[in-house]
Design a protein around this motif. Structure first.
Motif, PDB file in Angstrom:
ATOM      1  N   ALA A  24       0.824  -1.206   0.000  1.00 24.57           N
ATOM      2  CA  ALA A  24       0.000   0.000   0.000  1.00 24.57           C
ATOM      3  C   ALA A  24       0.860   1.258   0.000  1.00 24.57           C
ATOM      4  O   ALA A  24       0.413   2.310  -0.443  1.00 24.57           O
ATOM      5  N   ILE A  25       2.083   1.146   0.493  1.00 26.39           N
ATOM      6  CA  ILE A  25       2.979   2.304   0.560  1.00 26.39           C
ATOM      7  C   ILE A  25       4.077   2.230  -0.501  1.00 26.39           C
ATOM      8  O   ILE A  25       4.999   3.033  -0.500  1.00 26.39           O
ATOM      9  N   LEU A  26       3.966   1.271  -1.435  1.00 27.95           N
ATOM     10  CA  LEU A  26       4.953   1.099  -2.501  1.00 27.95           C
ATOM     11  C   LEU A  26       4.855   2.239  -3.507  1.00 27.95           C
ATOM     12  O   LEU A  26       3.801   2.454  -4.111  1.00 27.95           O
ATOM     13  N   PRO A  27       5.932   2.987  -3.693  1.00 28.15           N
ATOM     14  CA  PRO A  27       5.906   4.090  -4.667  1.00 28.15           C
ATOM     15  C   PRO A  27       5.799   3.568  -6.101  1.00 28.15           C
ATOM     16  O   PRO A  27       6.088   2.400  -6.366  1.00 28.15           O
ATOM     17  N   PRO A  29       6.743   2.855 -10.067  1.00 27.72           N
ATOM     18  CA  PRO A  29       8.025   2.508 -10.694  1.00 27.72           C
ATOM     19  C   PRO A  29       8.805   3.753 -11.089  1.00 27.72           C
ATOM     20  O   PRO A  29       8.240   4.742 -11.541  1.00 27.72           O
ATOM     21  N   GLY A  30      10.103   3.679 -10.902  1.00 29.00           N
ATOM     22  CA  GLY A  30      10.981   4.785 -11.262  1.00 29.00           C
ATOM     23  C   GLY A  30      11.229   5.788 -10.150  1.00 29.00           C
ATOM     24  O   GLY A  30      12.100   6.656 -10.281  1.00 29.00           O
ATOM     25  N   THR A  31      10.520   5.687  -9.043  1.00 33.26           N
ATOM     26  CA  THR A  31      10.692   6.623  -7.941  1.00 33.26           C
ATOM     27  C   THR A  31      12.064   6.409  -7.302  1.00 33.26           C
ATOM     28  O   THR A  31      12.403   5.309  -6.883  1.00 33.26           O
ATOM     29  N   ILE A  32      12.862   7.466  -7.260  1.00 35.68           N
ATOM     30  CA  ILE A  32      14.179   7.390  -6.613  1.00 35.68           C
ATOM     31  C   ILE A  32      13.957   7.537  -5.120  1.00 35.68           C
ATOM     32  O   ILE A  32      13.348   8.505  -4.665  1.00 35.68           O
ATOM     33  N   ILE A  33      14.461   6.549  -4.352  1.00 34.59           N
ATOM     34  CA  ILE A  33      14.232   6.573  -2.913  1.00 34.59           C
ATOM     35  C   ILE A  33      15.499   6.845  -2.105  1.00 34.59           C
ATOM     36  O   ILE A  33      15.403   7.114  -0.917  1.00 34.59           O
ATOM     37  N   GLU A  34      16.647   6.785  -2.749  1.00 39.80           N
ATOM     38  CA  GLU A  34      17.911   7.016  -2.026  1.00 39.80           C
ATOM     39  C   GLU A  34      19.040   6.994  -3.046  1.00 39.80           C
ATOM     40  O   GLU A  34      18.822   6.746  -4.223  1.00 39.80           O
ATOM     41  N   VAL A  35      20.259   7.239  -2.573  1.00 39.74           N
ATOM     42  CA  VAL A  35      21.451   7.148  -3.407  1.00 39.74           C
ATOM     43  C   VAL A  35      22.328   6.037  -2.846  1.00 39.74           C
ATOM     44  O   VAL A  35      22.530   5.946  -1.634  1.00 39.74           O
ATOM     45  N   PRO A  97      10.607  -2.453   2.865  1.00 37.48           N
ATOM     46  CA  PRO A  97      10.412  -3.904   2.868  1.00 37.48           C
ATOM     47  C   PRO A  97      11.289  -4.600   1.824  1.00 37.48           C
ATOM     48  O   PRO A  97      11.463  -4.097   0.709  1.00 37.48           O
ATOM     49  N   TYR A  98      11.805  -5.739   2.174  1.00 36.29           N
ATOM     50  CA  TYR A  98      12.647  -6.533   1.273  1.00 36.29           C
ATOM     51  C   TYR A  98      11.889  -6.936   0.010  1.00 36.29           C
ATOM     52  O   TYR A  98      12.482  -7.086  -1.051  1.00 36.29           O
ATOM     53  N   GLU A  99      10.594  -7.096   0.109  1.00 33.98           N
ATOM     54  CA  GLU A  99       9.779  -7.527  -1.029  1.00 33.98           C
ATOM     55  C   GLU A  99       9.605  -6.450  -2.097  1.00 33.98           C
ATOM     56  O   GLU A  99       9.173  -6.750  -3.202  1.00 33.98           O
ATOM     57  N   TRP A 100       9.917  -5.193  -1.779  1.00 37.31           N
ATOM     58  CA  TRP A 100       9.803  -4.149  -2.789  1.00 37.31           C
ATOM     59  C   TRP A 100      10.826  -4.403  -3.885  1.00 37.31           C
ATOM     60  O   TRP A 100      11.973  -4.766  -3.607  1.00 37.31           O
ATOM     61  N   PRO A 101      10.473  -4.163  -5.152  1.00 37.70           N
ATOM     62  CA  PRO A 101      11.414  -4.395  -6.257  1.00 37.70           C
ATOM     63  C   PRO A 101      12.370  -3.211  -6.436  1.00 37.70           C
ATOM     64  O   PRO A 101      12.247  -2.424  -7.382  1.00 37.70           O
ATOM     65  N   ILE A 102      13.319  -3.072  -5.529  1.00 32.16           N
ATOM     66  CA  ILE A 102      14.255  -1.954  -5.645  1.00 32.16           C
ATOM     67  C   ILE A 102      15.419  -2.346  -6.548  1.00 32.16           C
ATOM     68  O   ILE A 102      15.808  -3.509  -6.624  1.00 32.16           O
ATOM     69  N   ARG A 103      15.961  -1.358  -7.244  1.00 34.39           N
ATOM     70  CA  ARG A 103      17.075  -1.549  -8.165  1.00 34.39           C
ATOM     71  C   ARG A 103      18.092  -0.448  -7.922  1.00 34.39           C
ATOM     72  O   ARG A 103      17.745   0.608  -7.389  1.00 34.39           O
ATOM     73  N   ILE A 104      19.320  -0.702  -8.340  1.00 34.59           N
ATOM     74  CA  ILE A 104      20.372   0.303  -8.236  1.00 34.59           C
ATOM     75  C   ILE A 104      20.909   0.571  -9.630  1.00 34.59           C
ATOM     76  O   ILE A 104      21.265  -0.353 -10.358  1.00 34.59           O
ATOM     77  N   ASP A 105      20.951   1.837  -9.994  1.00 32.82           N
ATOM     78  CA  ASP A 105      21.623   2.242 -11.222  1.00 32.82           C
ATOM     79  C   ASP A 105      23.098   2.306 -10.851  1.00 32.82           C
ATOM     80  O   ASP A 105      23.558   3.290 -10.281  1.00 32.82           O
ATOM     81  N   TYR A 106      23.834   1.239 -11.130  1.00 33.77           N
ATOM     82  CA  TYR A 106      25.212   1.155 -10.655  1.00 33.77           C
ATOM     83  C   TYR A 106      26.187   2.004 -11.467  1.00 33.77           C
ATOM     84  O   TYR A 106      27.371   2.049 -11.159  1.00 33.77           O
ATOM     85  N   ALA A 107      25.700   2.711 -12.471  1.00 33.75           N
ATOM     86  CA  ALA A 107      26.544   3.665 -13.184  1.00 33.75           C
ATOM     87  C   ALA A 107      26.463   5.054 -12.553  1.00 33.75           C
ATOM     88  O   ALA A 107      27.459   5.773 -12.496  1.00 33.75           O
ATOM     89  N   ASN A 108      25.271   5.421 -12.054  1.00 34.99           N
ATOM     90  CA  ASN A 108      25.065   6.773 -11.544  1.00 34.99           C
ATOM     91  C   ASN A 108      24.700   6.853 -10.072  1.00 34.99           C
ATOM     92  O   ASN A 108      24.786   7.922  -9.485  1.00 34.99           O
ATOM     93  N   GLY A 109      24.216   5.766  -9.485  1.00 31.26           N
ATOM     94  CA  GLY A 109      23.988   5.747  -8.053  1.00 31.26           C
ATOM     95  C   GLY A 109      22.593   5.793  -7.492  1.00 31.26           C
ATOM     96  O   GLY A 109      22.410   5.443  -6.336  1.00 31.26           O
ATOM     97  N   PRO A 110      21.557   6.211  -8.242  1.00 29.20           N
ATOM     98  CA  PRO A 110      20.248   6.240  -7.591  1.00 29.20           C
ATOM     99  C   PRO A 110      19.722   4.839  -7.303  1.00 29.20           C
ATOM    100  O   PRO A 110      19.934   3.912  -8.078  1.00 29.20           O
ATOM    101  N   TYR A 112      16.213   3.043  -6.914  1.00 31.72           N
ATOM    102  CA  TYR A 112      14.852   3.379  -7.326  1.00 31.72           C
ATOM    103  C   TYR A 112      13.954   2.154  -7.265  1.00 31.72           C
ATOM    104  O   TYR A 112      14.424   1.021  -7.171  1.00 31.72           O
ATOM    105  N   VAL A 113      12.662   2.394  -7.323  1.00 27.65           N
ATOM    106  CA  VAL A 113      11.674   1.323  -7.348  1.00 27.65           C
ATOM    107  C   VAL A 113      11.586   0.808  -8.775  1.00 27.65           C
ATOM    108  O   VAL A 113      11.372   1.580  -9.709  1.00 27.65           O
ATOM    109  N   GLY A 114      11.762  -0.510  -8.928  1.00 25.49           N
ATOM    110  CA  GLY A 114      11.700  -1.129 -10.246  1.00 25.49           C
ATOM    111  C   GLY A 114      10.271  -1.329 -10.710  1.00 25.49           C
ATOM    112  O   GLY A 114       9.309  -0.950 -10.030  1.00 25.49           O
ATOM    113  N   GLU A 115      10.148  -1.928 -11.871  1.00 25.27           N
ATOM    114  CA  GLU A 115       8.834  -2.182 -12.452  1.00 25.27           C
ATOM    115  C   GLU A 115       8.003  -3.102 -11.561  1.00 25.27           C
ATOM    116  O   GLU A 115       8.519  -4.058 -11.004  1.00 25.27           O
TER     117      GLU A 115
END
Length: 126
Positions: A24-27, A29-35, A97-110, A112-115
Motif C-alpha cells: 500500500a505504501i509502494l511508490p 516505478p521509477g521513484t528514486i528513494i535514495e542514493v 520492505p525486502y519484497e519491494w522491487p528496488i534496483r540500483i543504477d550502478y553507473a550513476n547511483g540512484p 529506485y523502485v523497479g517495475e
C-alpha cells in the motif's frame, strides 16, 4: 525524506511505523528513494554480471553430467545467497520492505523502485 506516491508527496515510512500492507505504501516505478554508496554500486554491478552470465548459460540449453551439474548448482546457490544478503542489507539501510522491487543504477547511483504491476495511475476526473 519524501517519496512521491500518486503525484502526492508523503513522508517516507520509518521503521517504527505500523503498516498493514507493505504494498500500500509502494511508490510508483521509477521513484528514486535514495542514493547508493560506492560499495553498493560495485556489488550491484558484480551481481548483475553473475546474473547475466547464468541467464546466458541457461539459454544455451547445455547438457551437464552429474559432477558438472553439482558444481553449477553450487554456483547458483552461492549467487542467490550473495544476492539475497546484499539486497536485504540495502533494504534494511533504507528501511523499506525486502519484497519491494528496488534496483540500483550502478553507473550513476540512484536506488529506485523497479517495475511492478501494483501501481495504478489516478484517473483524471473531467
Amino acid at each position: 525524506m519524501l517519496n512521491r506516491i500518486r503525484n502526492k508527496l508523503i513522508p517516507a515510512q520509518e521503521i517504527g511505523e505500523e503498516v498493514d500492507n507493505i504494498y500500500a505504501i509502494l511508490p510508483p516505478p521509477g521513484t528514486i528513494i535514495e542514493v547508493a554508496t560506492e560499495e553498493e554500486m560495485e556489488k550491484a554491478a558484480a551481481l548483475e554480471i553473475r546474473h547475466m552470465a547464468f541467464m546466458r548459460l541457461q539459454e544455451m540449453n547445455i547438457q551437464f553430467d552429474g559432477a558438472s551439474y553439482k558444481d553449477l548448482l553450487k554456483e547458483f546457490q552461492d549467487f542467490e545467497t550473495d544476492s539475497s544478503k546484499f539486497w536485504r542489507g540495502v533494504a534494511s539501510r533504507l528501511s523499506v520492505p525486502y519484497e519491494w522491487p528496488i534496483r540500483i543504477d550502478y553507473a550513476n547511483g540512484p536506488i529506485y523502485v523497479g517495475e511492478h504491476e501494483l501501481y495504478e495511475e489516478e484517473e483524471n476526473e473531467d
